[in-house]
Design an enzyme around this catalytic site. Structure first.
Site, PDB file in Angstrom:
ATOM      1  N   GLU A 134      63.116  56.335  38.323  1.00 52.72           N
ATOM      2  CA  GLU A 134      64.335  57.135  38.255  1.00 52.72           C
ATOM      3  C   GLU A 134      64.608  57.798  39.609  1.00 52.72           C
ATOM      4  O   GLU A 134      63.751  58.518  40.131  1.00 52.72           O
ATOM      5  CB  GLU A 134      64.191  58.204  37.166  1.00 52.72           C
ATOM      6  CG  GLU A 134      63.956  57.617  35.776  1.00 52.72           C
ATOM      7  CD  GLU A 134      63.380  58.630  34.805  1.00 52.72           C
ATOM      8  OE1 GLU A 134      63.358  59.839  35.146  1.00 52.72           O
ATOM      9  OE2 GLU A 134      62.932  58.222  33.722  1.00 52.72           O
TER      10      GLU A 134
ATOM     11  N   GLU B 171      61.298  55.907  30.462  1.00 54.84           N
ATOM     12  CA  GLU B 171      59.977  55.482  30.930  1.00 54.84           C
ATOM     13  C   GLU B 171      59.501  54.227  30.220  1.00 54.84           C
ATOM     14  O   GLU B 171      58.820  53.386  30.821  1.00 54.84           O
ATOM     15  CB  GLU B 171      58.980  56.629  30.750  1.00 54.84           C
ATOM     16  CG  GLU B 171      59.146  57.766  31.746  1.00 54.84           C
ATOM     17  CD  GLU B 171      60.362  58.634  31.494  1.00 54.84           C
ATOM     18  OE1 GLU B 171      60.805  59.350  32.417  1.00 54.84           O
ATOM     19  OE2 GLU B 171      60.885  58.596  30.345  1.00 54.84           O
TER      20      GLU B 171
ATOM     21  N   GLN C  70      58.871  60.284  37.186  1.00 54.10           N
ATOM     22  CA  GLN C  70      59.398  61.411  37.961  1.00 54.10           C
ATOM     23  C   GLN C  70      58.496  62.634  37.855  1.00 54.10           C
ATOM     24  O   GLN C  70      58.283  63.347  38.825  1.00 54.10           O
ATOM     25  CB  GLN C  70      60.807  61.746  37.498  1.00 54.10           C
ATOM     26  CG  GLN C  70      61.570  62.579  38.505  1.00 54.10           C
ATOM     27  CD  GLN C  70      63.064  62.587  38.221  1.00 54.10           C
ATOM     28  OE1 GLN C  70      63.520  63.380  37.404  1.00 54.10           O
ATOM     29  NE2 GLN C  70      63.798  61.710  38.883  1.00 54.10           N
ATOM     30  N   PHE C  71      57.956  62.881  36.672  1.00 54.70           N
ATOM     31  CA  PHE C  71      56.854  63.808  36.440  1.00 54.70           C
ATOM     32  C   PHE C  71      55.902  63.102  35.492  1.00 54.70           C
ATOM     33  O   PHE C  71      56.333  62.419  34.556  1.00 54.70           O
ATOM     34  CB  PHE C  71      57.322  65.135  35.814  1.00 54.70           C
ATOM     35  CG  PHE C  71      58.019  66.051  36.771  1.00 54.70           C
ATOM     36  CD1 PHE C  71      57.321  67.043  37.451  1.00 54.70           C
ATOM     37  CD2 PHE C  71      59.373  65.915  37.001  1.00 54.70           C
ATOM     38  CE1 PHE C  71      57.971  67.885  38.341  1.00 54.70           C
ATOM     39  CE2 PHE C  71      60.036  66.757  37.896  1.00 54.70           C
ATOM     40  CZ  PHE C  71      59.322  67.739  38.564  1.00 54.70           C
TER      41      PHE C  71
ATOM     42  N   ASP D  81      54.253  64.159  33.178  1.00 50.47           N
ATOM     43  CA  ASP D  81      54.423  64.625  31.796  1.00 50.47           C
ATOM     44  C   ASP D  81      55.221  63.621  30.965  1.00 50.47           C
ATOM     45  O   ASP D  81      54.952  63.412  29.775  1.00 50.47           O
ATOM     46  CB  ASP D  81      55.163  65.971  31.772  1.00 50.47           C
ATOM     47  CG  ASP D  81      54.569  66.994  32.721  1.00 50.47           C
ATOM     48  OD1 ASP D  81      54.539  66.710  33.939  1.00 50.47           O
ATOM     49  OD2 ASP D  81      54.153  68.068  32.264  1.00 50.47           O
TER      50      ASP D  81
ATOM     51  N   ILE E 277      55.355  60.495  31.125  1.00 47.15           N
ATOM     52  CA  ILE E 277      54.717  59.196  30.910  1.00 47.15           C
ATOM     53  C   ILE E 277      54.522  58.931  29.424  1.00 47.15           C
ATOM     54  O   ILE E 277      54.410  57.787  28.993  1.00 47.15           O
ATOM     55  CB  ILE E 277      53.369  59.130  31.668  1.00 47.15           C
ATOM     56  CG1 ILE E 277      52.944  57.681  31.893  1.00 47.15           C
ATOM     57  CG2 ILE E 277      52.274  59.924  30.943  1.00 47.15           C
ATOM     58  CD1 ILE E 277      51.743  57.544  32.831  1.00 47.15           C
TER      59      ILE E 277
ATOM     60  N   HIS F 144      56.276  70.356  32.869  1.00 42.95           N
ATOM     61  CA  HIS F 144      56.143  69.893  34.250  1.00 42.95           C
ATOM     62  C   HIS F 144      54.802  70.328  34.845  1.00 42.95           C
ATOM     63  O   HIS F 144      54.713  70.622  36.036  1.00 42.95           O
ATOM     64  CB  HIS F 144      57.291  70.424  35.112  1.00 42.95           C
ATOM     65  CG  HIS F 144      58.636  69.943  34.697  1.00 42.95           C
ATOM     66  ND1 HIS F 144      59.336  70.510  33.658  1.00 42.95           N
ATOM     67  CD2 HIS F 144      59.407  68.934  35.167  1.00 42.95           C
ATOM     68  CE1 HIS F 144      60.489  69.887  33.507  1.00 42.95           C
ATOM     69  NE2 HIS F 144      60.559  68.920  34.420  1.00 42.95           N
TER      70      HIS F 144
END
Length: 339
Positions: A40, A71, A93-94, A96, A98, A140
């Protein structure tokens, strides 16, 4: 570079953790024409933290691909690309988020090699920013690496230094198996850990720990951001007469058991530290292995220092309360050594 006449050889400026990641991606895209990147905002924006800045302009939209906010789609498309001969980097992107791609990772990506009796390789690296200490709150701040350590077929890496971040990411992108690569976002731009990176095309071997500090009374084992807490704790312990050795495992799966046991055979005491919650965290896995194969070296029960079993709070005092700290590591070390 060699010196010319009496002039000193030029010294390359120290580089931070984020620059090391960016260099690794750039070098591997340049080396491997079959490598692509997916994620992203990784193209035009260059990633939320700038890890892919400039790469789309350099390598084109067919190799650095902006993906939808999904994701599951990113990982699933990565699996498909790998089946068609590509080496794939998927950015979360973070880390978390995933969890939105969890099924594709553990049930598809991790199992493909096994399900095809070894005929199909999955050269896919899933990387992204992880960890707390920065006030990112519960969505995050996660370290969820233990989820994937539990899934056979995946390698899991978490570097603590810029040189390891670059060398291990390059090694991961050349591995023919899927790799989860945890980057500590609190370390991205920390100038105090910046370092001169080794020259040329260098790799750091997957599955090899590093000794960050020598000691004789206690072994402290950790990875990622907590390595620096452990090193500071070791300095404070030294002032009180306790000599602590700090082992940075760097790779969780496969784990360098030999390095841990070699240190433990010398010190006979151990504390394991991880940033993730206590229950089923990786510190517990390391302690279990120590108990199984290194029990005769122990002069005291091993201890672990972890996050409390709670989400990461937003308020800084509460965040600090639930996370591992130098003070908590020092207290655990003193308890173990004084047993």
């Amino acid at each position: 570079m060699s010196a010319v006449g009496n002039a000193p050889a030029p010294v390359e400026a120290k580089k931070n953790y984020l620059t090391a990641i960016k260099e690794a991606l750039d070098e591997e895209l340049g080396r491997n024409a079959d490598m692509i990147c997916m994620g992203e905002d990784i193209g035009l924006l260059g990633g939320a933290f700038g890890a892919t800045e400039g790469l789309q302009a350099k390598y084109g939209e067919q190799r650095v691909i902006d993906m939808p906010i999904s994701e599951a789609c990113i990982v699933g498309a990565g699996v498909g690309a790998a089946l068609n001969g590509k080496t794939v980097m998927c950015e979360m992107q973070f880390i978390d988020f995933i969890s939105c791609g969890f099924d594709q990772i553990v049930n598809v990506l991790a199992t493909y090699h096994y399900r095809t009796a070894g005929e199909v390789e999955m050269p896919v690296v899933i990387r992204g920013p992880a960890g707390a200490y920065g006030g990112g709150a519960l969505y995050h701040s996660q370290m969820n690496e233990a989820w994937f350590c539990h899934s056979p077929g995946l390698k899991v890496i978490c570097p603590s230094t810029p040189s390891d971040a670059k060398g291990l990411l390059k090694a991961a992108l050349r591995d023919r198996n899927p790799v989860l690569f945890y980057e500590i976002k609190e370390l991205y731009r920390q100038n105090k850990i910046a370092e001169e990176l080794p020259a040329g095309d260098y790799l750091v071997p997957i599955g090899k720990a590093a000794t960050r500090r020598e000691g004789k009374d206690l072994t402290i084992v950790s990875y990622g951001n907590n390595v620096y807490h452990c090193l500071t704790a070791a300095e404070q312990l030294a002032a009180g007469g306790i000599s602590a050795e700090v082992i940075d495992i760097r790779t969780l799966v496969p784990l360098d058991e030999h390095a841990i046991l070699t240190s433990l055979a010398k010190t006979n005491h151990v504390v394991c530290v991880n940033e993730a919650p206590r229950t089923c965290g990786f510190a517990g896995e390391m302690i279990a292995r120590i108990a199984e194969i290194g029990f005769e070296y122990l002069d005291a029960p091993p201890l672990r220092v972890t996050r409390l079993d709670t989400p990461v709070p937003w308020a800084k005092p509460l965040e600090s309360f639930v996370l591992p700290s130098v003070e908590k590591i020092v207290a655990a070390a003193q308890k173990v050594v004084g047993y």
